[in-house]
Scaffold this motif. Sequence first.
Motif, PDB file in Angstrom:
ATOM      1  N   ILE A 111      13.142  -2.659   0.287  1.00  0.00           N
ATOM      2  CA  ILE A 111      12.212  -1.530   0.349  1.00  0.00           C
ATOM      3  C   ILE A 111      12.322  -0.690  -0.905  1.00  0.00           C
ATOM      4  N   VAL A 112      13.540  -0.495  -1.387  1.00  0.00           N
ATOM      5  CA  VAL A 112      13.775   0.155  -2.678  1.00  0.00           C
ATOM      6  C   VAL A 112      14.861  -0.640  -3.401  1.00  0.00           C
ATOM      7  N   PRO A 113      14.922  -0.564  -4.723  1.00  0.00           N
ATOM      8  CA  PRO A 113      15.975  -1.265  -5.464  1.00  0.00           C
ATOM      9  C   PRO A 113      17.357  -0.670  -5.157  1.00  0.00           C
ATOM     10  N   LEU A 114      18.356  -1.526  -5.160  1.00  0.00           N
ATOM     11  CA  LEU A 114      19.725  -1.089  -4.907  1.00  0.00           C
ATOM     12  C   LEU A 114      20.272  -0.356  -6.122  1.00  0.00           C
ATOM     13  N   GLN A 115      20.886   0.811  -5.871  1.00  0.00           N
ATOM     14  CA  GLN A 115      21.586   1.554  -6.918  1.00  0.00           C
ATOM     15  C   GLN A 115      23.073   1.597  -6.567  1.00  0.00           C
ATOM     16  N   HIS A 116      23.914   1.620  -7.580  1.00  0.00           N
ATOM     17  CA  HIS A 116      25.359   1.584  -7.355  1.00  0.00           C
ATOM     18  C   HIS A 116      25.985   2.929  -7.734  1.00  0.00           C
ATOM     19  N   ILE A 117      27.120   3.214  -7.078  1.00  0.00           N
ATOM     20  CA  ILE A 117      27.919   4.375  -7.468  1.00  0.00           C
ATOM     21  C   ILE A 117      28.633   4.026  -8.765  1.00  0.00           C
ATOM     22  N   LEU A 118      28.468   4.855  -9.787  1.00  0.00           N
ATOM     23  CA  LEU A 118      28.908   4.493 -11.125  1.00  0.00           C
ATOM     24  C   LEU A 118      30.291   5.010 -11.499  1.00  0.00           C
ATOM     25  N   SER A 119      30.797   5.994 -10.756  1.00  0.00           N
ATOM     26  CA  SER A 119      32.088   6.560 -11.146  1.00  0.00           C
ATOM     27  C   SER A 119      32.778   7.164  -9.929  1.00  0.00           C
ATOM     28  N   ARG A 120      34.074   7.406 -10.076  1.00  0.00           N
ATOM     29  CA  ARG A 120      34.832   8.049  -9.009  1.00  0.00           C
ATOM     30  C   ARG A 120      34.341   9.480  -8.795  1.00  0.00           C
ATOM     31  N   LYS A 121      33.963  10.126  -9.881  1.00  0.00           N
ATOM     32  CA  LYS A 121      33.459  11.492  -9.789  1.00  0.00           C
ATOM     33  C   LYS A 121      32.186  11.537  -8.951  1.00  0.00           C
ATOM     34  N   GLN A 122      31.291  10.590  -9.173  1.00  0.00           N
ATOM     35  CA  GLN A 122      30.066  10.535  -8.389  1.00  0.00           C
ATOM     36  C   GLN A 122      30.374  10.244  -6.914  1.00  0.00           C
ATOM     37  N   PHE A 123      31.369   9.398  -6.677  1.00  0.00           N
ATOM     38  CA  PHE A 123      31.774   9.086  -5.304  1.00  0.00           C
ATOM     39  C   PHE A 123      32.208  10.342  -4.562  1.00  0.00           C
ATOM     40  N   PHE A 124      33.029  11.160  -5.186  1.00  0.00           N
ATOM     41  CA  PHE A 124      33.513  12.366  -4.525  1.00  0.00           C
ATOM     42  C   PHE A 124      32.401  13.399  -4.339  1.00  0.00           C
ATOM     43  N   VAL A 221      23.555  22.345  -2.831  1.00  0.00           N
ATOM     44  CA  VAL A 221      24.709  21.663  -3.428  1.00  0.00           C
ATOM     45  C   VAL A 221      24.288  20.332  -4.033  1.00  0.00           C
ATOM     46  N   GLN A 222      23.373  19.641  -3.376  1.00  0.00           N
ATOM     47  CA  GLN A 222      22.899  18.368  -3.918  1.00  0.00           C
ATOM     48  C   GLN A 222      22.226  18.579  -5.265  1.00  0.00           C
ATOM     49  N   GLY A 223      21.483  19.671  -5.384  1.00  0.00           N
ATOM     50  CA  GLY A 223      20.842  19.973  -6.653  1.00  0.00           C
ATOM     51  C   GLY A 223      21.836  20.266  -7.756  1.00  0.00           C
ATOM     52  N   ILE A 224      23.029  20.744  -7.383  1.00  0.00           N
ATOM     53  CA  ILE A 224      24.063  21.056  -8.370  1.00  0.00           C
ATOM     54  C   ILE A 224      24.876  19.818  -8.738  1.00  0.00           C
ATOM     55  N   LEU A 225      25.272  19.050  -7.727  1.00  0.00           N
ATOM     56  CA  LEU A 225      26.196  17.939  -7.951  1.00  0.00           C
ATOM     57  C   LEU A 225      25.533  16.746  -8.630  1.00  0.00           C
ATOM     58  N   LEU A 226      24.358  16.372  -8.146  1.00  0.00           N
ATOM     59  CA  LEU A 226      23.714  15.175  -8.678  1.00  0.00           C
ATOM     60  C   LEU A 226      22.623  15.584  -9.668  1.00  0.00           C
ATOM     61  N   THR A 227      23.042  16.150 -10.793  1.00  0.00           N
ATOM     62  CA  THR A 227      22.094  16.698 -11.755  1.00  0.00           C
ATOM     63  C   THR A 227      21.752  15.734 -12.885  1.00  0.00           C
ATOM     64  N   SER A 228      22.713  14.949 -13.318  1.00  0.00           N
ATOM     65  CA  SER A 228      22.448  14.064 -14.446  1.00  0.00           C
ATOM     66  C   SER A 228      21.591  12.883 -14.007  1.00  0.00           C
ATOM     67  N   GLU A 229      20.829  12.342 -14.958  1.00  0.00           N
ATOM     68  CA  GLU A 229      19.937  11.217 -14.645  1.00  0.00           C
ATOM     69  C   GLU A 229      20.731  10.011 -14.149  1.00  0.00           C
ATOM     70  N   ALA A 230      21.943   9.823 -14.672  1.00  0.00           N
ATOM     71  CA  ALA A 230      22.740   8.668 -14.279  1.00  0.00           C
ATOM     72  C   ALA A 230      23.232   8.775 -12.839  1.00  0.00           C
ATOM     73  N   GLU A 231      23.382  10.009 -12.336  1.00  0.00           N
ATOM     74  CA  GLU A 231      23.941  10.197 -10.997  1.00  0.00           C
ATOM     75  C   GLU A 231      22.889  10.293  -9.909  1.00  0.00           C
ATOM     76  N   LYS A 232      21.639  10.463 -10.282  1.00  0.00           N
ATOM     77  CA  LYS A 232      20.600  10.622  -9.268  1.00  0.00           C
ATOM     78  C   LYS A 232      20.418   9.334  -8.477  1.00  0.00           C
ATOM     79  N   LEU A 233      20.338   9.487  -7.168  1.00  0.00           N
ATOM     80  CA  LEU A 233      20.146   8.344  -6.293  1.00  0.00           C
ATOM     81  C   LEU A 233      18.867   8.532  -5.489  1.00  0.00           C
ATOM     82  N   HIS A 234      18.171   7.426  -5.267  1.00  0.00           N
ATOM     83  CA  HIS A 234      17.015   7.467  -4.393  1.00  0.00           C
ATOM     84  C   HIS A 234      17.471   7.838  -2.985  1.00  0.00           C
ATOM     85  N   SER A 235      16.610   8.465  -2.210  1.00  0.00           N
ATOM     86  CA  SER A 235      17.005   8.951  -0.887  1.00  0.00           C
ATOM     87  C   SER A 235      17.557   7.846  -0.002  1.00  0.00           C
ATOM     88  N   MET A 236      16.974   6.635  -0.069  1.00  0.00           N
ATOM     89  CA  MET A 236      17.443   5.541   0.779  1.00  0.00           C
ATOM     90  C   MET A 236      18.812   5.040   0.323  1.00  0.00           C
TER      91      MET A 236
END
Length: 358
Positions: A111-124, A221-236
Amino acid sequence: MVEAQTWTTRRMSNPRLDSSTAAADQAVDIPMTPPSDVRNSATGFPIGSYLSPNILTMVIILSWYLSNIGVLLLNKYLLSFYGYRYPIFLTMLHMLACAAYSYVAINFLEIVPLQHILSRKQFFKIFALSAIFCFSVVCGNTSLRYLPVSFNQAIGATTPFFTAIFAFLITCKKESAEVYLALLPVVFGIVLASNSEPLFHFFGFLVCVGSTAGRALKSVVQGILLTSEAEKLHSMNLLLYMAPMAAMILLPFSLYIEGNVAAITIEKARGNSFIVFLLLGNATVAYLVNLTNFLVTKHTSALTLQVLGNAKAAVAAVVSVLIFRNPVTVMGMAGFAVTIMGVVLYSEAKKRSKVTTH
């Protein structure tokens, strides 16, 4: 599981701090507008090739309404009328179902392309959002044990009020005087409805307010934490990673507060297998809230979803009264109407404020 819709098609804006309506309690905020190639590459559902675009859009909107209202009514029935008084475990089942269905939808149905968690920081960061998400959803489900769905929806409509407060406190983001004035009827309507609610329950009211505040906090908080283009994830994709994290967070709390609820559920199922269908159906509908939330935005617009969200609260309240026969007063209905009117005024004020800014 009901969350605020924050995806907008406007460019050069930060809509994650501008939540204006509440969707279903368990819907994840849409954090970004996918690029056109990503949206066009999504295969979607084959049924779309057999229906005209208008009919397909109507089917998707109807599905969104049914899933949003359905999860509210099923939660209310399970927690208040059926006697299944385990809101934390119920929320954990919802999260497990969302994780499983999201995996299938992304990896097999594409339904949407798979995106991966890129770093430990993004995971937390995602883990922190999951914790806030858990708090909001558990409070929302718990409130349904004590409050009618109609009053629950009225309180949930105040999400813009809490979003404006958290955005100011955390990010120092100031709105125009018109936007803040539009929030006054939102609060006044709830005060009016609370004073005249026949089934008012103070603890239920507090946890419902906590759920609404939690939704708003997660949006900010989501608007603050996931701000960089690399960290943005699609809602799904965000739901795919948040759901199992949320289930892990909820498990120890469920065991500590609700006891050996899994064994209790199995024992109940042996005596009456209907509870199995109730729980599985409830968890499935909880996922459909997120799926249809995405599809409505994909096939219409974020503005349409906001308008539909305002109407959904009123429809859910009416359906709840018709099904559960909870008493209502003229003053309570007036308070609910004032709150919805305030939400509409807030949305219009936000749009005018954005146009002025641009």
